[in-house]
Design a protein around this motif. Sequence first.
Motif, PDB file in Angstrom:
ATOM      1  N   ASP A  40       0.942  -1.104   0.046  1.00 18.55           N
ATOM      2  CA  ASP A  40      -0.002  -0.114   0.126  1.00 18.55           C
ATOM      3  C   ASP A  40       0.829   1.315   0.042  1.00 18.55           C
ATOM      4  OD1 ASP A  40      -1.791   2.156   0.334  1.00 18.55           O
ATOM      5  OD2 ASP A  40      -2.105   1.729   2.335  1.00 18.55           O
ATOM      6  N   SER A  41       1.180   1.746  -1.107  1.00 21.81           N
ATOM      7  CA  SER A  41       1.931   3.139  -1.183  1.00 21.81           C
ATOM      8  C   SER A  41       1.409   4.077  -0.963  1.00 21.81           C
ATOM      9  CB  SER A  41       2.450   3.278  -2.620  1.00 21.81           C
ATOM     10  OG  SER A  41       3.479   1.973  -3.030  1.00 21.81           O
ATOM     11  N   PHE A  42      -0.088   4.174  -0.615  1.00 18.57           N
ATOM     12  CA  PHE A  42      -0.785   5.590  -0.388  1.00 18.57           C
ATOM     13  C   PHE A  42      -1.241   5.646   1.085  1.00 18.57           C
ATOM     14  CE2 PHE A  42      -2.438   5.775  -5.028  1.00 18.57           C
ATOM     15  CZ  PHE A  42      -1.109   5.939  -5.605  1.00 18.57           C
ATOM     16  N   GLY A  43      -1.654   4.642   1.725  1.00 18.10           N
ATOM     17  CA  GLY A  43      -2.422   4.773   2.956  1.00 18.10           C
ATOM     18  C   GLY A  43      -1.537   5.618   3.904  1.00 18.10           C
ATOM     19  N   THR A  44      -0.474   5.163   4.149  1.00 20.36           N
ATOM     20  CA  THR A  44       0.420   5.826   5.235  1.00 20.36           C
ATOM     21  C   THR A  44       0.850   7.328   4.888  1.00 20.36           C
ATOM     22  OG1 THR A  44       2.535   4.898   4.693  1.00 20.36           O
ATOM     23  CG2 THR A  44       1.144   3.880   6.189  1.00 20.36           C
ATOM     24  N   ARG A  45       0.764   7.657   3.426  1.00 23.78           N
ATOM     25  CA  ARG A  45       1.099   8.984   2.979  1.00 23.78           C
ATOM     26  C   ARG A  45       0.026   9.818   2.908  1.00 23.78           C
ATOM     27  NH1 ARG A  45       4.713   5.759  -0.913  1.00 23.78           N
ATOM     28  NH2 ARG A  45       6.957   6.267  -0.393  1.00 23.78           N
ATOM     29  N   GLY A  46      -1.111   9.205   3.239  1.00 24.13           N
ATOM     30  CA  GLY A  46      -2.447  10.098   3.236  1.00 24.13           C
ATOM     31  C   GLY A  46      -2.827  10.304   1.790  1.00 24.13           C
ATOM     32  N   ILE A  47      -2.392   9.629   0.840  1.00 25.48           N
ATOM     33  CA  ILE A  47      -2.840   9.649  -0.692  1.00 25.48           C
ATOM     34  C   ILE A  47      -3.998   8.933  -0.902  1.00 25.48           C
ATOM     35  CG2 ILE A  47      -2.181   9.744  -2.982  1.00 25.48           C
ATOM     36  CD1 ILE A  47       0.675   9.792  -2.038  1.00 25.48           C
ATOM     37  N   THR A  48      -5.066   9.339  -1.584  1.00 23.63           N
ATOM     38  CA  THR A  48      -6.211   8.502  -1.864  1.00 23.63           C
ATOM     39  C   THR A  48      -6.161   8.298  -3.397  1.00 23.63           C
ATOM     40  OG1 THR A  48      -7.736  10.690  -2.247  1.00 23.63           O
ATOM     41  CG2 THR A  48      -7.742   9.527  -0.071  1.00 23.63           C
ATOM     42  N   THR A  85      -4.141  11.942 -11.532  1.00 22.73           N
ATOM     43  CA  THR A  85      -3.776  13.208 -11.989  1.00 22.73           C
ATOM     44  C   THR A  85      -2.878  14.037 -11.073  1.00 22.73           C
ATOM     45  OG1 THR A  85      -5.768  14.377 -10.562  1.00 22.73           O
ATOM     46  CG2 THR A  85      -6.280  13.364 -12.932  1.00 22.73           C
ATOM     47  N   GLY A  86      -2.269  15.175 -11.450  1.00 24.72           N
ATOM     48  CA  GLY A  86      -1.433  15.834 -10.779  1.00 24.72           C
ATOM     49  C   GLY A  86       0.075  15.271 -10.987  1.00 24.72           C
ATOM     50  N   PRO A  87       1.084  15.773  -9.785  1.00 23.20           N
ATOM     51  CA  PRO A  87       2.552  15.284  -9.971  1.00 23.20           C
ATOM     52  C   PRO A  87       2.612  13.762  -9.595  1.00 23.20           C
ATOM     53  CG  PRO A  87       2.064  16.662  -8.134  1.00 23.20           C
ATOM     54  CD  PRO A  87       0.691  16.674  -8.934  1.00 23.20           C
ATOM     55  N   PRO A  88       3.480  13.039  -9.913  1.00 22.25           N
ATOM     56  CA  PRO A  88       3.575  11.749  -9.649  1.00 22.25           C
ATOM     57  C   PRO A  88       3.807  11.451  -8.033  1.00 22.25           C
ATOM     58  CG  PRO A  88       5.048  12.182 -11.311  1.00 22.25           C
ATOM     59  CD  PRO A  88       4.619  13.547 -10.887  1.00 22.25           C
ATOM     60  N   PRO A  89       3.370  10.557  -7.392  1.00 21.68           N
ATOM     61  CA  PRO A  89       3.465  10.293  -5.893  1.00 21.68           C
ATOM     62  C   PRO A  89       4.941   9.882  -5.760  1.00 21.68           C
ATOM     63  CG  PRO A  89       2.464   8.345  -6.841  1.00 21.68           C
ATOM     64  CD  PRO A  89       2.396   9.353  -7.938  1.00 21.68           C
ATOM     65  N   PRO A  90       5.454   9.827  -4.534  1.00 22.48           N
ATOM     66  CA  PRO A  90       6.563   9.849  -4.248  1.00 22.48           C
ATOM     67  C   PRO A  90       7.003   8.280  -3.889  1.00 22.48           C
ATOM     68  CG  PRO A  90       5.559  10.530  -1.954  1.00 22.48           C
ATOM     69  CD  PRO A  90       4.773  10.711  -3.443  1.00 22.48           C
TER      70      PRO A  90
END
Length: 280
Positions: free
Chosen positions: A95-103, A107-112
Amino acid sequence: MTNFARIATLLAALPIWGAGATLVQAADRPPRLVEFQSPLVGGPQALQGYLRLPDGPGPSPAVVLLHGCGGGWRGIDERWGKLLAAWGYVTLTVDSFGTRGITNACTGPPPPTLYDAYRALNFIVGQSSVDPSRVAVMGFSQGAMLALLAVERGEIERSAKEKFRAAIGFYPPCLGLKGNMTVPTLILIGELDDWTPANECRNLAESRDDWGISREKGQGIPIELTVYPGAYHDFDVPHFRTPQKLLGHHLEFNEEARDRSVDAVRKFLYATIGGKEKQP
């Protein structure tokens, strides 16, 4: 009976290591939620994921699974983590999003998330149940691009101490990748995909860029590409039996393509990182 159903029936019937155990038991057990982090990435934030163990004694080969821009890591674990565990592989669905608060990162800039594959690899090779010399990475859409970048010769792959031995990408965005792969790589994509076009992956596999100019020809390990006629983006996701549109792109489940992809993944993993029966 579809290929997928035949494989499931066979798995349920085959005996495996340990008295009275069957392959289907690994899929029936719920995954374990784990947290992990790595010195490859600065900051204290840990990632999380679902860890599944196969039946029988280890160490076993393993597969790291990476989700796409919409998240959906639990769905990937349900579709592929359970199946791979039934085949005898340890799986870690990240899960690359959950702990980063990404849903959502469509769209937008690439996630880290560039180094998440190796953060997961560093964690999984430390498990006593895993053979560290036999770990593959498998991604979907944006996660497939991350899987390919993880094994493409470059800064990401060079900076990692542990290495993947194989990579699988389901419908990745292939434009911009160099294709100089360090390990065997399999790409599976639909001919009608209007989000990550199959032709861009053909160019990648054939060492051409989008203008048809030769690039990195003869370098690296060749990419194996399978294009499924009549299939769209997310062809392996039963949720899209009723086609949907997302950001103007067509998403649709294709049972035949899904079944063929299951068979292709099974054969590719066996050929590259082996299976339980190859244990000493």
